[in-house]
Motif scaffolding. Structure first.
Motif, mmCIF file in Angstrom:
data_model
loop_
_atom_site.group_PDB
_atom_site.id
_atom_site.type_symbol
_atom_site.label_atom_id
_atom_site.label_comp_id
_atom_site.label_asym_id
_atom_site.label_seq_id
_atom_site.Cartn_x
_atom_site.Cartn_y
_atom_site.Cartn_z
ATOM 1 N N LEU A 82 61.112 119.811 33.978
ATOM 2 C CA LEU A 82 60.868 121.254 33.909
ATOM 3 C C LEU A 82 61.624 121.887 32.746
ATOM 4 O O LEU A 82 61.097 122.751 32.041
ATOM 5 C CB LEU A 82 61.315 121.922 35.218
ATOM 6 C CG LEU A 82 60.377 121.834 36.412
ATOM 7 C CD1 LEU A 82 61.081 122.362 37.654
ATOM 8 C CD2 LEU A 82 59.105 122.617 36.149
ATOM 9 N N SER A 83 62.859 121.462 32.546
ATOM 10 C CA SER A 83 63.700 122.102 31.535
ATOM 11 C C SER A 83 63.298 121.728 30.125
ATOM 12 O O SER A 83 63.634 122.430 29.176
ATOM 13 C CB SER A 83 65.171 121.713 31.757
ATOM 14 O OG SER A 83 65.385 120.342 31.438
ATOM 15 N N ARG A 84 62.566 120.614 29.973
ATOM 16 C CA ARG A 84 62.245 120.141 28.628
ATOM 17 C C ARG A 84 60.809 120.421 28.216
ATOM 18 O O ARG A 84 60.489 120.392 27.032
ATOM 19 C CB ARG A 84 62.509 118.629 28.527
ATOM 20 C CG ARG A 84 63.913 118.205 28.938
ATOM 21 C CD ARG A 84 64.981 118.625 27.949
ATOM 22 N NE ARG A 84 66.323 118.421 28.481
ATOM 23 C CZ ARG A 84 66.967 117.254 28.462
ATOM 24 N NH1 ARG A 84 66.375 116.199 27.952
ATOM 25 N NH2 ARG A 84 68.186 117.162 28.961
ATOM 26 N N GLU A 85 59.914 120.644 29.179
ATOM 27 C CA GLU A 85 58.500 120.802 28.836
ATOM 28 C C GLU A 85 58.133 122.213 28.406
ATOM 29 O O GLU A 85 57.034 122.444 27.909
ATOM 30 C CB GLU A 85 57.629 120.367 30.017
ATOM 31 C CG GLU A 85 57.659 118.865 30.261
ATOM 32 C CD GLU A 85 56.744 118.426 31.390
ATOM 33 O OE1 GLU A 85 56.187 119.315 32.083
ATOM 34 O OE2 GLU A 85 56.594 117.209 31.588
ATOM 35 N N ALA A 86 59.031 123.166 28.599
ATOM 36 C CA ALA A 86 58.752 124.544 28.182
ATOM 37 C C ALA A 86 59.192 124.761 26.737
ATOM 38 O O ALA A 86 60.040 124.040 26.205
ATOM 39 C CB ALA A 86 59.477 125.520 29.091
ATOM 40 N N ASP A 87 58.604 125.767 26.100
ATOM 41 C CA ASP A 87 59.061 126.193 24.777
ATOM 42 C C ASP A 87 60.210 127.195 24.885
ATOM 43 O O ASP A 87 61.010 127.325 23.961
ATOM 44 C CB ASP A 87 57.910 126.849 24.011
ATOM 45 C CG ASP A 87 56.739 125.899 23.799
ATOM 46 O OD1 ASP A 87 56.959 124.787 23.296
ATOM 47 O OD2 ASP A 87 55.607 126.277 24.169
ATOM 48 N N LEU A 88 60.255 127.904 26.007
ATOM 49 C CA LEU A 88 61.269 128.935 26.222
ATOM 50 C C LEU A 88 61.480 129.093 27.712
ATOM 51 O O LEU A 88 60.523 129.070 28.482
ATOM 52 C CB LEU A 88 60.810 130.269 25.619
ATOM 53 C CG LEU A 88 61.699 131.500 25.843
ATOM 54 C CD1 LEU A 88 63.000 131.370 25.054
ATOM 55 C CD2 LEU A 88 60.960 132.778 25.423
ATOM 56 N N LEU A 89 62.741 129.236 28.126
ATOM 57 C CA LEU A 89 63.065 129.567 29.511
ATOM 58 C C LEU A 89 63.394 131.051 29.590
ATOM 59 O O LEU A 89 64.146 131.568 28.750
ATOM 60 C CB LEU A 89 64.257 128.750 30.023
ATOM 61 C CG LEU A 89 63.948 127.320 30.511
ATOM 62 C CD1 LEU A 89 63.477 126.429 29.369
ATOM 63 C CD2 LEU A 89 65.172 126.703 31.191
#
Length: 411
Positions: A82-89
């Motif tokens: 989850l933490s790596r597949e997004a472009d922005l949290l």
């Protein structure tokens, strides 16, 4: 609209914490989805008391993640994925509790674990009671997180759910959308990508004996800000920092040094580079033959200290040769006749530009947050208005980018 083109295809992981403002997160999801953003959501236990997982799932059209211990997800190390597949949290609302746990590096639920495990940028939209926002603990946590590169939107002034008034209201959904679009637009603007930069910052400490040293009042704020500004424009930055109280800026390689000779060695080790910005206030002299034991008072008066010149880092980096950076920028901290002394320094050192400022007592430049500078180049002088040091750094970085862009067009 322009933000549709910027946001289309982007991936946002939205962390919804527990606060009355959580209802705004539903509108935020809807507005992002309208613009082609893929939104996944992590809902904290407290957040689920304000908005339902079903509502979030219906709007994201994706699984809502809540449980750190879900066997299905964690068999694939779901919190890392989850933490790596997004472009922005994006954390909206970001409560005082979650900000405190982020500052402490805790990983006691899925939201905190994802935020700790990510290697992507994080944008928070704080929301809390005005007294909580103004509390020294929250302010310290926020300052620490921002020093690590965390981005923030809000909070806004307004009436709270508790009927108190002041800063603490979460930014409105469209304000957050605009901030997200602004982040991606800025991230796409990298005119210094592929360039290497060296920035020196802070004072140097020249030992007299093991406990005493010669130094100056430089805080390093301007040099650190320049390193950050160049990195934001895509440069690979090595920051060579003397002793300061500042945290290492995110996105930069940092070499910590004490003396002028160590600073020169670190700069030379960072070559080759395209850009060198010598913002450090390097001690001109050091004690020749510094003692290896503490000097004692013996009743015979103060000891005689023989001083010798330190190496000239700016002049060394400006020296013609294959390893000379294409653009060398020096700083001139003066207490009178600023432009005359700085112009002469530029010619004497052989650098391309000089950034001159007045550090006389009363200006507040040393140790302060603002600066008034003059940029001296071969074609003249630009006198800039008084600005925050971050703003000075951003303007200087833009000038560096324009310099290289102009040279490319000329070829």
């Amino acid at each position: 609209m322009a933000d549709h083109a910027i946001l289309a295809g982007k991936r946002v992981l939205l962390v919804i914490a527990g606060g009355i403002a959580a209802y705004k997160s539903l509108e935020l999801i809807r507005r992002l989805r309208e613009r082609g953003v893929t939104v996944r959501a992590v809902l904290t236990e407290a957040g689920a008391r304000f908005v339902t997982p079903l509502s979030v799932q219906a709007l994201t059209e994706d699984t809502v993640y809540q449980d750190l211990w879900s066997l299905t997800d964690e068999s694939e190390m779901g919190h890392i994925r989850l933490s790596r597949e997004a472009d922005l949290l994006v954390v909206a609302p970001a409560t005082a509790n979650l900000l405190a746990r982020m500052a402490a590096g805790m990983a006691d639920d899925l939201a905190a674990t994802v935020l700790l495990a990510t290697d992507k940028p994080v944008l928070v939209a704080p929301a809390m009671n005005v007294r909580m926002w103004q509390n020294a603990a929250t302010r310290a946590n926020m300052a620490l997180l921002e020093s690590r590169g965390l981005l923030r939107i809000g909070p806004n002034d307004g009436v709270m759910a508790c009927n108190e008034y002041g800063p603490g209201r979460m930014a409105e959904p469209m304000e957050i959308v605009d901030a997200i679009a602004g982040f991606f637009a800025e991230a796409a603007y990298r005119p210094l990508a592929g360039r290497r930069a060296i920035v020196t910052s802070g004072p140097t400490h020249e030992p007299i004996d093991p406990v005493r040293y010669i130094a100056n009042r430089s805080s390093g704020k301007q040099g650190h800000a320049i390193a950050v500004a160049l990195a934001k424009l895509g440069a690979a930055v090595t920051l060579v920092s003397g002793p300061t109280r500042l945290p290492d800026p995110a996105g930069c390689t940092v070499a910590h040094i004490e003396t002028a000779r160590e600073m020169l060695a670190a700069c030379e080790a960072a070559l080759p580079a395209d850009i060198a910005v010598c913002a450090a206030a390097v001690a001109d002299w050091r004690v020749e033959g510094a003692g290896d034991r503490k000097l004692k008072k013996d009743g015979g008066g103060p000891p005689a200290l023989t001083l010798t010149e330190n190496p000239d880092i700016l002049a060394t980096l400006s020296r013609p040769g294959e390893r000379r950076p294409a653009l060398v920028v020096g700083f001139a901290a003066e207490t009178g006749d600023v432009l005359a002394y700085a112009t002469a320094k530029r010619a004497r050192k052989g650098c391309d530009w000089i950034v001159a400022n007045d550090v006389s007592p009363g200006t507040g430049t040393f140790g302060g947050s603002d600066n008034t500078v003059h940029l001296i180049r071969a074609d003249g002088v630009e006198s800039w208005p008084t600005m925050a040091k971050d703003a000075v750094a951003a303007r200087l970085a833009e000038a560096v980018a324009e310099h290289f862009n102009a040279n490319l067009k000329a070829k």
